[in-house]
Enzyme design. Sequence first.
Site, PDB file in Angstrom:
ATOM      1  N   SER A  39       7.515  15.413  59.413  1.00  8.36           N
ATOM      2  CA  SER A  39       6.149  15.087  59.811  1.00  8.36           C
ATOM      3  C   SER A  39       5.224  16.245  59.423  1.00  8.36           C
ATOM      4  O   SER A  39       5.141  16.609  58.262  1.00  8.36           O
ATOM      5  CB  SER A  39       6.095  14.788  61.314  1.00  8.36           C
ATOM      6  OG  SER A  39       4.886  14.163  61.664  1.00  8.36           O
ATOM      7  N   LYS A  68     -15.045   5.177  76.554  1.00  7.25           N
ATOM      8  CA  LYS A  68     -14.638   6.496  77.009  1.00  7.25           C
ATOM      9  C   LYS A  68     -13.316   6.497  77.769  1.00  7.25           C
ATOM     10  O   LYS A  68     -12.714   7.551  77.962  1.00  7.25           O
ATOM     11  CB  LYS A  68     -15.730   7.115  77.891  1.00  7.25           C
ATOM     12  CG  LYS A  68     -16.938   7.616  77.126  1.00  7.25           C
ATOM     13  CD  LYS A  68     -16.562   8.714  76.147  1.00  7.25           C
ATOM     14  CE  LYS A  68     -16.135   9.990  76.854  1.00  7.25           C
ATOM     15  NZ  LYS A  68     -15.834  11.064  75.898  1.00  7.25           N
TER      16      LYS A  68
END
Length: 291
Positions: free
Chosen positions: A103, A155
């Site tokens: 990764s 949010k």
Amino acid sequence: MKKVLKKLIPAKFRKTNPVVPVVRLKGVISAGGNAFNPALSLASCAEMLEKAFKNKEAPAVAISVNSPGGSPVQSRLIFRRIRDLAEEHNKKVLVFTEDAAASGGYMIAVAGDEIIADPSSIIGSIGVISSGFGFVEAIDKLGIERRVYTAGQNKSTLDPFQPAKKEDIERIKELQLEIHDVFIDLVKSRRADKLSDNPDIFTGRFWAGQKAKELGLVDEIGDMRSFLKARFGPKTELKLITPQRGLFGRRQPSATASLFSGVNTAQLSSDMLEGAMHNLDERGYWSRLGL
């Protein structure tokens, strides 16, 4: 005495053995960190990289990568700094992988002009992952009421105390695909002419060293010392670049020792807890690779 006389001879007339600076980049990649949470980030390794590349006599810079991944931003920043320094100082970069270059760890590794892997190294995992927990039923059973107030309807995306929303998941997947494309483009920009046409390369799969070589993810199988001596001569010396020491050459005091030196004990406790949580998170990164 010989060393003193040797320094008096101009550098171009000295007969010296090749010296290769070595920088070790180890651990989960993330911003921040403290004494109990030694994260790998640009901030933590920039000074060592600068020092390694300033060695004008070195035939190359060797970088050891041992990381299961982490922050895509920090991974790319480290990659970019290595390439910038290599171009600035006209130095070849040789990357050697240890347990894993997966990764974000592999993103850093492709900064090398050549990647040399141990046959048991875990290589690849070119993908993006997000994970978390959901506590919806748990707080219901405990009689806990979740109260969230926001300005902006997005949010509270993926609030772990609320049921997952389809539109939130789609938004996260869209974000992941964008980051994945950046990762793929970066790898192709460095190794396009070396990669095989195996369709699994960019799916997040990972392989051991020998298979990774067959796929074009790495160039050679070997270890740092043997490879460098074979490349630059049997008398080649490896010089490990370490973090700067404190005043008068002393190492910076450990956080444990600072406990008795007037340190803020509340902050120390917070750092210890953060470090423990980081260790659990780091264990998760390694376990994904079976390590």
